[in-house]
Design a protein around this motif. Structure first.
Motif, PDB file in Angstrom:
ATOM      1  N   PHE A   1       0.839  -1.200   0.000  1.00  0.00           N
ATOM      2  CA  PHE A   1       0.000   0.000   0.000  1.00  0.00           C
ATOM      3  C   PHE A   1       0.878   1.255   0.000  1.00  0.00           C
ATOM      4  CE2 PHE A   1      -2.054  -3.329   2.627  1.00  0.00           C
ATOM      5  CZ  PHE A   1      -3.100  -3.639   1.774  1.00  0.00           C
ATOM      6  N   PRO A   2       1.588   1.500  -1.100  1.00  0.00           N
ATOM      7  CA  PRO A   2       2.515   2.637  -1.119  1.00  0.00           C
ATOM      8  C   PRO A   2       1.825   3.997  -1.197  1.00  0.00           C
ATOM      9  CG  PRO A   2       2.437   1.609  -3.275  1.00  0.00           C
ATOM     10  CD  PRO A   2       1.628   0.737  -2.362  1.00  0.00           C
ATOM     11  N   GLU A   3       0.563   4.022  -1.608  1.00  0.00           N
ATOM     12  CA  GLU A   3      -0.069   5.303  -1.911  1.00  0.00           C
ATOM     13  C   GLU A   3      -1.317   5.594  -1.099  1.00  0.00           C
ATOM     14  OE1 GLU A   3      -0.672   4.758  -6.108  1.00  0.00           O
ATOM     15  OE2 GLU A   3       1.171   5.809  -6.603  1.00  0.00           O
ATOM     16  N   HIS A   4      -1.766   4.676  -0.227  1.00  0.00           N
ATOM     17  CA  HIS A   4      -2.983   4.962   0.531  1.00  0.00           C
ATOM     18  C   HIS A   4      -2.999   4.214   1.852  1.00  0.00           C
ATOM     19  CE1 HIS A   4      -4.339   1.083  -1.205  1.00  0.00           C
ATOM     20  NE2 HIS A   4      -5.146   1.027  -0.162  1.00  0.00           N
ATOM     21  N   ARG A   5      -3.834   4.694   2.742  1.00  0.00           N
ATOM     22  CA  ARG A   5      -4.065   4.050   4.019  1.00  0.00           C
ATOM     23  C   ARG A   5      -5.196   3.028   3.877  1.00  0.00           C
ATOM     24  NH1 ARG A   5       0.572   4.660   6.432  1.00  0.00           N
ATOM     25  NH2 ARG A   5       1.183   6.842   6.711  1.00  0.00           N
ATOM     26  N   VAL A   6      -5.063   1.928   4.586  1.00  0.00           N
ATOM     27  CA  VAL A   6      -6.068   0.865   4.524  1.00  0.00           C
ATOM     28  C   VAL A   6      -7.366   1.292   5.202  1.00  0.00           C
ATOM     29  CG1 VAL A   6      -6.606  -1.452   5.361  1.00  0.00           C
ATOM     30  CG2 VAL A   6      -4.369  -0.982   4.337  1.00  0.00           C
ATOM     31  N   GLY A   7      -7.263   2.022   6.305  1.00  0.00           N
ATOM     32  CA  GLY A   7      -8.433   2.390   7.078  1.00  0.00           C
ATOM     33  C   GLY A   7      -9.497   3.069   6.233  1.00  0.00           C
ATOM     34  N   GLY A   8     -10.744   2.611   6.390  1.00  0.00           N
ATOM     35  CA  GLY A   8     -11.858   3.199   5.655  1.00  0.00           C
ATOM     36  C   GLY A   8     -12.019   2.692   4.241  1.00  0.00           C
ATOM     37  N   THR A   9     -11.232   1.693   3.836  1.00  0.00           N
ATOM     38  CA  THR A   9     -11.353   1.122   2.495  1.00  0.00           C
ATOM     39  C   THR A   9     -11.933  -0.288   2.601  1.00  0.00           C
ATOM     40  OG1 THR A   9      -9.192  -0.001   2.398  1.00  0.00           O
ATOM     41  CG2 THR A   9      -9.234   2.377   1.904  1.00  0.00           C
ATOM     42  N   ASP A  10     -12.142  -0.921   1.446  1.00  0.00           N
ATOM     43  CA  ASP A  10     -12.687  -2.277   1.437  1.00  0.00           C
ATOM     44  C   ASP A  10     -11.667  -3.341   1.808  1.00  0.00           C
ATOM     45  OD1 ASP A  10     -15.218  -1.433   0.875  1.00  0.00           O
ATOM     46  OD2 ASP A  10     -15.158  -1.934  -1.262  1.00  0.00           O
ATOM     47  N   ASP A  11     -10.438  -2.926   2.141  1.00  0.00           N
ATOM     48  CA  ASP A  11      -9.463  -3.846   2.722  1.00  0.00           C
ATOM     49  C   ASP A  11      -9.446  -3.767   4.241  1.00  0.00           C
ATOM     50  OD1 ASP A  11      -8.463  -4.973   0.318  1.00  0.00           O
ATOM     51  OD2 ASP A  11      -7.306  -3.159  -0.043  1.00  0.00           O
ATOM     52  N   ASP A  12     -10.301  -2.947   4.825  1.00  0.00           N
ATOM     53  CA  ASP A  12     -10.384  -2.725   6.270  1.00  0.00           C
ATOM     54  C   ASP A  12     -11.613  -3.458   6.804  1.00  0.00           C
ATOM     55  OD1 ASP A  12     -10.560  -1.767   8.846  1.00  0.00           O
ATOM     56  OD2 ASP A  12     -10.871   0.325   8.280  1.00  0.00           O
ATOM     57  N   LEU A  13     -11.406  -4.524   7.589  1.00  0.00           N
ATOM     58  CA  LEU A  13     -12.535  -5.300   8.094  1.00  0.00           C
ATOM     59  C   LEU A  13     -13.472  -4.451   8.949  1.00  0.00           C
ATOM     60  CD1 LEU A  13     -11.078  -8.797   9.098  1.00  0.00           C
ATOM     61  CD2 LEU A  13     -11.862  -7.980   6.871  1.00  0.00           C
ATOM     62  N   LEU A  14     -12.936  -3.522   9.712  1.00  0.00           N
ATOM     63  CA  LEU A  14     -13.796  -2.683  10.555  1.00  0.00           C
ATOM     64  C   LEU A  14     -14.717  -1.817   9.697  1.00  0.00           C
ATOM     65  CD1 LEU A  14     -11.206  -1.640  13.277  1.00  0.00           C
ATOM     66  CD2 LEU A  14     -12.873  -3.499  13.354  1.00  0.00           C
ATOM     67  N   HIS A  15     -14.215  -1.331   8.590  1.00  0.00           N
ATOM     68  CA  HIS A  15     -15.043  -0.567   7.655  1.00  0.00           C
ATOM     69  C   HIS A  15     -16.113  -1.459   7.041  1.00  0.00           C
ATOM     70  CE1 HIS A  15     -16.087   2.260   4.471  1.00  0.00           C
ATOM     71  NE2 HIS A  15     -15.793   1.343   3.566  1.00  0.00           N
ATOM     72  N   LEU A  16     -15.748  -2.671   6.659  1.00  0.00           N
ATOM     73  CA  LEU A  16     -16.719  -3.597   6.076  1.00  0.00           C
ATOM     74  C   LEU A  16     -17.800  -3.971   7.079  1.00  0.00           C
ATOM     75  CD1 LEU A  16     -14.297  -5.976   4.120  1.00  0.00           C
ATOM     76  CD2 LEU A  16     -15.723  -4.158   3.158  1.00  0.00           C
ATOM     77  N   ILE A  17     -17.410  -4.140   8.335  1.00  0.00           N
ATOM     78  CA  ILE A  17     -18.386  -4.481   9.369  1.00  0.00           C
ATOM     79  C   ILE A  17     -19.394  -3.350   9.542  1.00  0.00           C
ATOM     80  CG2 ILE A  17     -18.644  -4.835  11.860  1.00  0.00           C
ATOM     81  CD1 ILE A  17     -15.916  -6.379  11.679  1.00  0.00           C
ATOM     82  N   GLU A  18     -18.938  -2.126   9.522  1.00  0.00           N
ATOM     83  CA  GLU A  18     -19.849  -0.985   9.680  1.00  0.00           C
ATOM     84  C   GLU A  18     -20.853  -0.909   8.533  1.00  0.00           C
ATOM     85  OE1 GLU A  18     -20.331   1.153  12.219  1.00  0.00           O
ATOM     86  OE2 GLU A  18     -19.014  -0.283  13.242  1.00  0.00           O
ATOM     87  N   ARG A  19     -20.468  -1.345   7.358  1.00  0.00           N
ATOM     88  CA  ARG A  19     -21.341  -1.270   6.179  1.00  0.00           C
ATOM     89  C   ARG A  19     -22.181  -2.523   5.980  1.00  0.00           C
ATOM     90  NH1 ARG A  19     -17.587  -0.655   1.362  1.00  0.00           N
ATOM     91  NH2 ARG A  19     -19.574  -0.858   0.295  1.00  0.00           N
ATOM     92  N   ALA A  20     -21.919  -3.572   6.731  1.00  0.00           N
ATOM     93  CA  ALA A  20     -22.536  -4.873   6.459  1.00  0.00           C
ATOM     94  C   ALA A  20     -24.012  -4.888   6.862  1.00  0.00           C
ATOM     95  CB  ALA A  20     -21.791  -5.965   7.217  1.00  0.00           C
ATOM     96  N   ASP A  21     -24.773  -5.704   6.147  1.00  0.00           N
ATOM     97  CA  ASP A  21     -26.155  -6.014   6.521  1.00  0.00           C
ATOM     98  C   ASP A  21     -26.112  -7.271   7.377  1.00  0.00           C
ATOM     99  OD1 ASP A  21     -28.798  -6.723   6.773  1.00  0.00           O
ATOM    100  OD2 ASP A  21     -29.095  -7.193   4.648  1.00  0.00           O
ATOM    101  N   PRO A  22     -26.328  -7.165   8.691  1.00  0.00           N
ATOM    102  CA  PRO A  22     -26.206  -8.344   9.548  1.00  0.00           C
ATOM    103  C   PRO A  22     -27.059  -9.521   9.085  1.00  0.00           C
ATOM    104  CG  PRO A  22     -26.349  -6.365  10.887  1.00  0.00           C
ATOM    105  CD  PRO A  22     -26.619  -5.941   9.462  1.00  0.00           C
ATOM    106  N   ALA A  23     -28.215  -9.235   8.525  1.00  0.00           N
ATOM    107  CA  ALA A  23     -29.116 -10.313   8.117  1.00  0.00           C
ATOM    108  C   ALA A  23     -28.592 -11.091   6.920  1.00  0.00           C
ATOM    109  CB  ALA A  23     -30.495  -9.746   7.801  1.00  0.00           C
ATOM    110  N   GLY A  24     -27.699 -10.492   6.141  1.00  0.00           N
ATOM    111  CA  GLY A  24     -27.234 -11.146   4.928  1.00  0.00           C
ATOM    112  C   GLY A  24     -25.902 -11.846   5.042  1.00  0.00           C
TER     113      GLY A  24
ATOM    114  N   ARG B   1     -22.392  -4.151  16.202  1.00  0.00           N
ATOM    115  CA  ARG B   1     -23.358  -4.115  15.107  1.00  0.00           C
ATOM    116  C   ARG B   1     -24.458  -5.155  15.256  1.00  0.00           C
ATOM    117  NH1 ARG B   1     -23.004  -2.787  10.127  1.00  0.00           N
ATOM    118  NH2 ARG B   1     -25.263  -2.728  10.492  1.00  0.00           N
ATOM    119  N   GLY B   2     -24.423  -5.936  16.306  1.00  0.00           N
ATOM    120  CA  GLY B   2     -25.413  -6.985  16.470  1.00  0.00           C
ATOM    121  C   GLY B   2     -25.200  -8.153  15.531  1.00  0.00           C
ATOM    122  N   ILE B   3     -23.970  -8.349  15.058  1.00  0.00           N
ATOM    123  CA  ILE B   3     -23.635  -9.458  14.161  1.00  0.00           C
ATOM    124  C   ILE B   3     -23.157 -10.641  14.996  1.00  0.00           C
ATOM    125  CG2 ILE B   3     -22.107 -10.221  12.301  1.00  0.00           C
ATOM    126  CD1 ILE B   3     -22.012  -7.247  11.389  1.00  0.00           C
ATOM    127  N   ALA B   4     -23.828 -11.740  14.872  1.00  0.00           N
ATOM    128  CA  ALA B   4     -23.473 -12.926  15.654  1.00  0.00           C
ATOM    129  C   ALA B   4     -22.098 -13.444  15.236  1.00  0.00           C
ATOM    130  CB  ALA B   4     -24.525 -14.012  15.465  1.00  0.00           C
TER     131      ALA B   4
END
Length: 246
Positions: A162-185, A213-216
């Protein structure tokens, strides 16, 4: 149970690559587990250092172990597009070459360390593909690793990947993906880590984010370090969690 090394050309990577596939005998399309390796491993590591072939035979499941080098299962600016290879080309190749089911209910992903991160990222980004996903000793907080892991080999790797960007807040960041996830799906999720493992804080952070997020998530921490004895024990529990009993 057949153990097959498959050397095949990848259009995505622009080179030949390799996977190890464990294929049960018998008629019919088999359930399939994509089993991902860690940072210092390759496609053969799970077969060489655990009894995964014996365990998979007991559960009548095909196991696909691809080669992704030190990529963190990412597409990178100056490296090869291993995320695209993993998530798009690899399943097509497996389905064309082997008698595996294409149903979500029959498809699973798991991995250790870097592969644990890759397994959860795949499950969060393509939840419609998997019935369940599991991580063992996962290097799960990649943004934190990029920012704060001061080990020289990890500093070099993060700069290369990652020479040109930070991982945080991208689709390589699990915490970002968790915030956007639909728990039911989402598929069912499992996280295991040893209490003597240096990745324990990353696992605790991701488990806490899922719970907020209420994700089991089936999570547990017990005695163990970042080593194959722990992973050989825990992959047996993963197979049970995935619902792969005969």
């Amino acid at each position: 149970m057949a153990s097959i090394r498959v050397d095949f050309p990848s259009e995505t990577l622009g080179l030949g690559t390799t996977m190890t596939v464990l294929m049960p005998a018998g008629a019919g399309r088999k359930r399939v587990l994509y089993l991902l390796h860690g940072l210092t491993d390759d496609h053969s590591a799970w077969s060489r250092f655990t009894s995964i072939e014996r365990y998979a035979a007991d559960h009548d499941v095909a196991v696909v172990m691809p080669q992704v080098h030190r990529s963190f299962y990412c597409d990178t600016r100056f490296g090869l597009p291993f995320w695209t290879f993993l998530s798009e080309e690899l399943p097509r190749a497996v389905e064309n070459l082997f008698r595996v089911s294409t149903d979500r209910a029959d498809t699973f992903v798991a991995g250790l360390s870097m592969g644990g991160y890759g397994a959860l990222k795949w499950a969060l980004r393509q939840p419609e593909r998997f019935a369940a996903a599991a991580s063992l000793s996962g290097a799960l907080d990649l943004a934190r690793i990029q920012e704060h892991d001061d080990r020289p080999h990890m500093r070099r790797l993060m700069t290369e990947l990652f020479p040109e960007h930070r991982v945080g807040g991208t689709d390589d960041d699990l915490l970002h993906l968790i915030e956007r996830a639909d728990p039911a799906g989402l598929p069912r999720l499992m996280i295991r880590c040893g209490t003597e493992d240096h990745t324990l804080p990353y696992n605790q952070t991701v488990v806490a984010a899922l719970e907020r997020r209420g994700i089991a998530v089936d999570s547990a921490y017990g005695p163990g370090a970042h080593e194959w004895g722990y992973w050989d024990r825990e992959i047996q529990n993963v197979l049970v969690f995935l619902g792969l009993q005969r």
